[in-house]
Every structure is written in C-alpha cells, then in structure tokens.
Design a protein around this motif. Sequence first.
Motif, PDB file in Angstrom:
ATOM      1  N   ASN A  10       0.828  -1.199   0.000  1.00  0.00           N
ATOM      2  CA  ASN A  10       0.000   0.000   0.000  1.00  0.00           C
ATOM      3  C   ASN A  10       0.868   1.257   0.000  1.00  0.00           C
ATOM      4  OD1 ASN A  10      -2.071   1.780   2.190  1.00  0.00           O
ATOM      5  ND2 ASN A  10      -2.619   1.220   0.131  1.00  0.00           N
ATOM      6  N   LYS A  14       1.101   4.002  -3.099  1.00  0.00           N
ATOM      7  CA  LYS A  14       0.869   5.414  -2.754  1.00  0.00           C
ATOM      8  C   LYS A  14       2.146   6.219  -3.011  1.00  0.00           C
ATOM      9  CE  LYS A  14      -1.324   5.665   1.219  1.00  0.00           C
ATOM     10  NZ  LYS A  14      -2.728   5.988   1.017  1.00  0.00           N
ATOM     11  N   PRO A 153     -16.897  13.385  -8.678  1.00  0.00           N
ATOM     12  CA  PRO A 153     -15.899  12.475  -9.262  1.00  0.00           C
ATOM     13  C   PRO A 153     -16.507  11.682 -10.417  1.00  0.00           C
ATOM     14  CG  PRO A 153     -15.974  12.274  -6.866  1.00  0.00           C
ATOM     15  CD  PRO A 153     -17.154  13.103  -7.261  1.00  0.00           C
ATOM     16  N   ARG A 184      -3.504  -1.695  -8.759  1.00  0.00           N
ATOM     17  CA  ARG A 184      -2.521  -1.009  -7.916  1.00  0.00           C
ATOM     18  C   ARG A 184      -1.121  -1.594  -8.143  1.00  0.00           C
ATOM     19  NH1 ARG A 184      -4.253   2.277  -3.455  1.00  0.00           N
ATOM     20  NH2 ARG A 184      -6.480   2.592  -3.597  1.00  0.00           N
ATOM     21  N   TYR A 250      -3.673   6.829 -12.313  1.00  0.00           N
ATOM     22  CA  TYR A 250      -4.281   6.855 -10.983  1.00  0.00           C
ATOM     23  C   TYR A 250      -5.807   6.968 -11.067  1.00  0.00           C
ATOM     24  CZ  TYR A 250      -3.464   7.216  -5.953  1.00  0.00           C
ATOM     25  OH  TYR A 250      -3.381   6.940  -4.610  1.00  0.00           O
ATOM     26  N   ILE A 253      -8.020   4.341  -9.633  1.00  0.00           N
ATOM     27  CA  ILE A 253      -7.896   4.204  -8.175  1.00  0.00           C
ATOM     28  C   ILE A 253      -8.711   5.290  -7.483  1.00  0.00           C
ATOM     29  CG2 ILE A 253      -6.266   4.371  -6.237  1.00  0.00           C
ATOM     30  CD1 ILE A 253      -4.132   3.180  -8.136  1.00  0.00           C
ATOM     31  N   LEU A 254      -8.605   6.493  -8.000  1.00  0.00           N
ATOM     32  CA  LEU A 254      -9.305   7.639  -7.402  1.00  0.00           C
ATOM     33  C   LEU A 254     -10.117   8.317  -8.511  1.00  0.00           C
ATOM     34  CD1 LEU A 254      -9.209   8.999  -4.575  1.00  0.00           C
ATOM     35  CD2 LEU A 254      -7.565  10.588  -5.525  1.00  0.00           C
ATOM     36  N   PRO A 255     -11.443   8.099  -8.546  1.00  0.00           N
ATOM     37  CA  PRO A 255     -12.237   8.730  -9.615  1.00  0.00           C
ATOM     38  C   PRO A 255     -11.926  10.224  -9.696  1.00  0.00           C
ATOM     39  CG  PRO A 255     -13.606   7.240  -8.327  1.00  0.00           C
ATOM     40  CD  PRO A 255     -12.285   7.328  -7.613  1.00  0.00           C
ATOM     41  N   GLN A 311      -2.372  11.050  10.248  1.00  0.00           N
ATOM     42  CA  GLN A 311      -2.616  12.348   9.619  1.00  0.00           C
ATOM     43  C   GLN A 311      -1.394  13.260   9.651  1.00  0.00           C
ATOM     44  OE1 GLN A 311      -5.518  13.131   7.952  1.00  0.00           O
ATOM     45  NE2 GLN A 311      -5.629  10.928   8.308  1.00  0.00           N
TER      46      GLN A 311
ATOM     47  N   PRO B 244     -10.366  11.147   7.892  1.00  0.00           N
ATOM     48  CA  PRO B 244     -10.496  12.592   7.667  1.00  0.00           C
ATOM     49  C   PRO B 244     -11.388  12.877   6.464  1.00  0.00           C
ATOM     50  CG  PRO B 244      -8.338  11.808   6.979  1.00  0.00           C
ATOM     51  CD  PRO B 244      -9.009  10.660   7.626  1.00  0.00           C
ATOM     52  N   GLY B 246     -12.514  14.074   3.063  1.00  0.00           N
ATOM     53  CA  GLY B 246     -11.778  14.290   1.820  1.00  0.00           C
ATOM     54  C   GLY B 246     -10.447  13.570   1.788  1.00  0.00           C
ATOM     55  N   GLY B 248      -9.455  11.095   0.100  1.00  0.00           N
ATOM     56  CA  GLY B 248      -9.003  10.711  -1.250  1.00  0.00           C
ATOM     57  C   GLY B 248      -8.691   9.246  -1.340  1.00  0.00           C
ATOM     58  N   ASP B 249      -7.474   8.897  -0.983  1.00  0.00           N
ATOM     59  CA  ASP B 249      -7.076   7.487  -1.034  1.00  0.00           C
ATOM     60  C   ASP B 249      -7.356   6.836   0.324  1.00  0.00           C
ATOM     61  OD1 ASP B 249      -6.034   5.045  -1.508  1.00  0.00           O
ATOM     62  OD2 ASP B 249      -3.989   5.719  -1.918  1.00  0.00           O
ATOM     63  N   SER B 251      -7.075   3.575   0.830  1.00  0.00           N
ATOM     64  CA  SER B 251      -6.501   2.222   0.840  1.00  0.00           C
ATOM     65  C   SER B 251      -5.844   1.909   2.189  1.00  0.00           C
ATOM     66  CB  SER B 251      -5.487   2.074  -0.293  1.00  0.00           C
ATOM     67  OG  SER B 251      -4.480   3.047  -0.170  1.00  0.00           O
ATOM     68  N   LYS B 272     -18.094  12.625  -2.061  1.00  0.00           N
ATOM     69  CA  LYS B 272     -16.852  12.184  -2.688  1.00  0.00           C
ATOM     70  C   LYS B 272     -16.161  11.101  -1.854  1.00  0.00           C
ATOM     71  CE  LYS B 272     -13.091  14.827  -3.141  1.00  0.00           C
ATOM     72  NZ  LYS B 272     -12.266  16.003  -3.449  1.00  0.00           N
ATOM     73  N   ILE B 275     -17.782   7.815  -2.563  1.00  0.00           N
ATOM     74  CA  ILE B 275     -17.418   7.318  -3.901  1.00  0.00           C
ATOM     75  C   ILE B 275     -16.024   6.690  -3.846  1.00  0.00           C
ATOM     76  CG2 ILE B 275     -16.856   8.029  -6.260  1.00  0.00           C
ATOM     77  CD1 ILE B 275     -19.036  10.212  -5.937  1.00  0.00           C
ATOM     78  N   ASN B 276     -15.096   7.395  -3.219  1.00  0.00           N
ATOM     79  CA  ASN B 276     -13.719   6.897  -3.184  1.00  0.00           C
ATOM     80  C   ASN B 276     -13.570   5.669  -2.291  1.00  0.00           C
ATOM     81  OD1 ASN B 276     -12.867   8.903  -4.906  1.00  0.00           O
ATOM     82  ND2 ASN B 276     -12.339  10.309  -3.272  1.00  0.00           N
ATOM     83  N   GLN B 280     -12.647   1.942  -3.751  1.00  0.00           N
ATOM     84  CA  GLN B 280     -11.396   1.295  -3.337  1.00  0.00           C
ATOM     85  C   GLN B 280     -11.665   0.005  -2.556  1.00  0.00           C
ATOM     86  OE1 GLN B 280      -9.408   4.653  -1.547  1.00  0.00           O
ATOM     87  NE2 GLN B 280      -9.529   5.738  -3.488  1.00  0.00           N
TER      88      GLN B 280
END
Lengths: 338, 450
Positions: A10, A14, A153, A184, A250, A253-255, A311, B244, B246, B248-249, B251, B272, B275-276, B280
């Motif tokens: 992963n 990424k 998206p 991936r 990508y 993987i990410l619309p 984060q 969090p 938004g 995005g990824d 995975s 969004k 959707i993501n 995934q």
Amino acid sequence: MDAILLQILNGLDKGGAYALIALGLTLVFGTLGVVNFAHGALFMLGAFCSVTFQKLLTISKQVKDTSITFFDAYKEMPYLEIWFGDYGKTIIDWSVPLSILFAIPVMLLIGLAMERGLIRHFYKRTHAEQILVTFGLAIVLQEIIKLSFGANPIPTPAPEIFSGTAPIGALFGLGESVVYPWWRLIYLGFAFSVIGSVFAFLNLTTFGMVVRAGMMDRETVGLLGINVERRFTIVFGLAAVVTGLAGVMYSPILPPDYHMGMDFLVLSFVVVVVGGMGSLGGAVAAGFLLGILQSFASMNEIKSIIPGIDQIIIYLVAVFIILVRPRGLFGREGVMED
Amino acid sequence: MSDKKNSNGWSRRDIMKAAGAFTAAGAMPMFFSRGAWADKTFVNNPGNSKTVKLGFNVPQTGAYADEGADELRAYKLAVKHLNGEGDGGMMQTMKPMHLKGNGILGKKVEYVTGDTQTKSDAARASARRMIEKDGVLMFSGGSSSGVAIAQQSLAQDMGVIFMCGLTHSNDTTGKDKRRYGFRHFFNAKMSGLALGPVLKKEMGTDRRAYHLTADYTWGWTQEESIKETTEGLGWKTVKTVRTPLGAGDFSQYITPVLNSGADVLILNHYGKDMINSLTQAVQFGLRDKIVNGKQFEIIVPLYSRLMAQGAGKNIKGILGTTNWNWALKNEGSKAFVKSFGNEYGFPPSQAAHTCYVQTLLYANACEMAGTFYPPEVIKQLEGFKFDGMGNGPTEYRAADHQCFKDVLVMRGNEHPTSQFDLLEIVQVVPRSQVEYPASIFGGELGPYKV
C-alpha cells in the motif's frame, strides 16, 4: 505478517504516485528554479485526459429511453459499440491504458504552453511571487475543469481483466487469502518504469547530459553556446508528461474530480523537501519512504498507541528533516540551507 | 364617592371609560386578523410590497456542487409553481393544500441564491447577506449537516426561518435543534431503524462489522445509530475508525479491514468520500471475500443517486437508505418527477426533492397562518400533517421539527435499465418503524420570539 505485507504494498503504490509527482516538481525546480504550485493541477489534468479520452470513445447516439415514462428521457448508445459490437466494447473497456497515448502529446503541449505563456515571465522573480502566480494558475485550471466536467468524481474504471485482486500472499507463502488489487500492482510497476525511463533519459542521452549540466551550472553551459533555456522548456514539458501520466494511471484508483490536484500538491512538496530540493533521486526515495510511513501509521495497532498519527506522520518527518538536515535527505550542499 | 366634573363636563371616570372604549375599539380588528400586529415587528416584513423574497443557499462550489446545482433546480421549479407557472408539480397532489398559485399570500415569489461552499462560515456569511441585504423572509439549502446546523443557529439568532435541505445528522433536530429550523430530510437514527430488519433478513444476526466513519458531526451520529442497530441485532463491532474528510485514497484504512476478522464493512461516508472509499473497497476485493464462512458485505447507510453515478458499477448490490427516490410510483412523486423531468430532461435527486418540498411547506404554512410573522408560521409547521409529497403521510413533529415519514431501503441495481436507474427500492419502511422519542437526543428548540 499479512498486515505488514499489505501495508508495504500500500505504501509503495501510494509512494509511486508521490514519487512521480515529486519527480516532475523536482525537474522543474532543478532546471528552472521555479516553485511550481500548479504542479498538482498537472496531475489532475492527466487524470482528466483519461476522462476525456473515455468520453471521446463513448460518444453516443441518443436513443429514447422507454423505461422512463414520466417524461422524455434518452439513453446513450456509444457509436463504437454500434459500429464494432464487442470490439467496440473492448476498446471502451481499455480506455484508461489507451488514454496514455492521448495524454502524452496533450500534457506535453500543456506543459510547453504553461512554461512559454506564463511561467518564463517569472523566472527572475522571487519564490513568493512564483508561488502566488502558479497557485493562481492552479485555481484557474481546476475551475475550468469543474466548469467542463462538473464537481462530482467521474468513474474511470480499469479494464475488466484487471478489476480483481492478485493472490500475492501465495508468492510469500502466506496463503491465497492475502490479495492485492491488480491495478494497484500495475500502477506500481508503471511508476517504476516511468521513473526508470526518466533517469535513463537524463543519464544516457546527450540531451539529458546537457540538462544535468545546466542544473549544476547553468551559466557555464550557456557560455558553451548551448541554448539551455530551450532545453529547460522541454524539460518542463517532460515534467508535465510524467505528472500527467501519473494522473492517467491513478484515475481508476481515485475517480477524478477537479480538486484532486490540490490533495496531492501539498504532499508532493513535503516529499520534495524531505528528498532534497532539486534532487531527483531524493524525490523518488522520499516519495516511497513517506508512502510507506503513512501506510504503517494508519495501522490500527499504531493508531491505538498514538491516535491521529496517520494524519501527521509525514509532516512530522518533514519538520524533523528540516531541523536536522535542511537540504533534505539527498539534497545538494548549500541548496535550501540558508 | 362624588363624581366631580371639570369645566368641560367630563369627569375622571368619563375619561377613563372613553379611553378604555377607544383602546378596545382600536385593537378589535387585530384580534380578528391573527398576527397582524406582530407583522410590524419582524425581520424583513414585506408590508405592502407586491413581492416576497426567499433565499436559496446551496453549495455552488466545492465537493457537493453537483448536489447543490440539483437543489437549485428544485427551488427554481418550486418558485415557478408557487407563482402559478408550469404544471404545478406537487401542488396538484399536496394535502392539505392552501396554496393558490398566486405566490404566497398574494405576493409574487422572488429568490436570491448564495454559495455555501460546504463551509459553515461561508454559509453563515452568505445567509446573513441574504437576510440583511436582500431581505429574504426564509432561507433554505443543504448539503452538509455541519453547514445546516450553523445556518439554523443563525436563523434563530436573526428570527428568520431556515428550512434545511439535505442534512442527515441526528444533531440537526437533536442536540442542535432550533425553533427557527425545520428538517424534512430523514436522519441517521431513522436510517438505522429502517436498515435493521433488512440487514437481519439478508445477513443474519451473527456478523462482525467494521466501520469507516467520516470524522465530523454527521459521520459520528450515523456511526452511533448504525452501531446501535447492528449491535441490537446481535452483531459485533470489530472496530470503528475515523477517517479525515476528503481523504481521497482510503486504501490505508481498507487494508486493515482485510485481516480484522470483520465480515461487514460499513461506510459512514457521503459524497466524494463515499465514492472513493466504496470504489477502493471493491477494488481490494472485499466483496469477493468469504470471511467467517460468510460472504463479505459492504453497507452504505446513506445513499444518493448522484453518488451512485460517481461510484459506477461498484455500487451494484450494496445496501443503503434514501429519503426519496424518483422511481416511487405514488402520485406526488410522479407529479414531481414529471414536472422536473420536463423542465430539465432528467429525474430529480433526493436532495432536489427535499428542497422542493421544503419550499412548498413553508409557503403553505404562511397561507395557513395568514401572515409571514415567523412565530405564527412556525406554529403552523409544528405538528403539521400532510400527504401527497412523495413520502406517504408525513408529520412535522412539533417537539424537534423533524419530519416523520416512510424511509426507503435501497440496493445498487445489478441490472440498470437506464443511466438513472442506479438504485432499486428494496423496501419502503413504514413511518411507524422509524419513529423514536424526541427526548433521546436532548437539545432545546428555543423561543418563538427572538
């Protein structure tokens, strides 16, 4: 063990995206000395090359939709399917890999236009001004995309054959239940091959040698009668292509949506800072390193010890690197150290 | 006691009587026309103006811009119908109906629009501008609970009614409810109550669930409500992980699910993020996995058709709930879909539906009150029972300003017949099954008069 393998993979895929974007960013900074905040937008434009190509392949004939009786509704039948039947369907199914062929010239043109039309006017300006103008450009580009494609998206699926998962566990003696998405893995392979190609281009060709020399000492190369500026313009185009291709691949993987460039921009800058401003190898190494670190920090076992670490991990690393080694892991001495 | 008269022949008692009679006579018309005297003292009283203005504050930029665009279409259609233009839409089916197609209380309806940007501060600034500069009598919009809560708090402070658009957090009509805020849309608690029996029937009572939850008010309350439902069925909650907004990824959040021992993934995500995360999760092969001897399942408690479009084929077979769907066959839904479809060429989303209904409900309440005076309009909306608006018999509960009506359990359509046919209705869950006491979430509505 299963979990560690999955987090490494992963982190690598990424990191592949981070490395490709950071590579482009470093090429531009190393050659032109420009801090390009529109670089994330190039990633987004690449993803939208894939969307555009998919839309071109699915240009459709409007047929009355008889399933809707309350009002006049129409459904779309792609011409490719009408004309070529199953072959047409297969071409549409492979739209993402095929869109690479579409994205290369488009991104090259966008890169050249961006550099010639705007960025070259700011070479001699301060970094703050460069950041302002390129950030403004990024916002303009994303608003154009939103106006053209909407804010939601847009799904751009990988070919059906790659939609499943690969039993990677079997390769490591962990059983067939440990799987990883095929696309991936393909992305990871693609990232390695693009990075390899860029390094080969810069190290094994005369053009690359001049560019590298220009990165080291622009003035001396210019005194030798070589038009460095033109080569650097081409490098900007090359950086746009590399980043655009990262976006194309990508997209399953990410619309893609208009904002995706901004999401990657900050991370890419952190990658460049950690790797060392202007260091291509540093950008690649830091991309993968931070990808893996971020992935491991997301493990529940780690988060139960330090909540929220996923984060902030890459920013913590960036702060640490800036404090102890301001030029970054692989940065040249004297660059960004004052 | 002597009744002394002055030189004009008036005694003190005569003067008192005359004053009392004069006051009573002067006030009499006001007793017969409800709210008439309050009319002079409320914000943006249209007075003798021939028009009234409403404010539609929707996300025109940002992640929910497409949803906002659909909401705006619905508002424009509602204004058209209120002014007697077009085919009337749900004004033909709404019961009881006090609207006459001549605007509201005979005043033509105009509107202004604002952009919330799906940010609380931007939404409040835009709403404040509508109230202070444009003079709106009511404002409305969605599509985020945080934004809705911020706006309804402003509504209470400024004494202008806010009719919520799409907001699904329990807090909107729970701990953050306000006298000046009304929600037609359903909430997370109702989603949980509606989903429970369907989950039991389709997945049994021995399941292990893993939650991925958007880290803000809506995500928290949905996770809480769905967890309460599934644990009530006998399911175990393996882990709840906050993601969090938004991200995005996703995975890095999905890979731990693979080895967690969970056999159900519940995605408390919207827009969004949904959707993501769903795309995934499907890419990671979760739907093909057999865990604990059972087929791995994914649940998306709050669905929308616009999100389903974004997720593409990944939505197929996934269970969730919606407030309304254009495929419903009741008279109200058919009238609205026809009207909206003829106007724009495609069916409305649930966000559009709730916004359209809210506009009509506000206008109808004004007609019933015979005034625009907010406390009187609020009293008409509180406890108002109506039908013909697409959700069956519905009631605006007075205690928390939450509408109670049927809820739809949906599934991603395995074999869609059109580009809009992305979700199929599994069950129309009756209102009685999704009701709960208003007291469980606490909160105070606040005063009528501000």
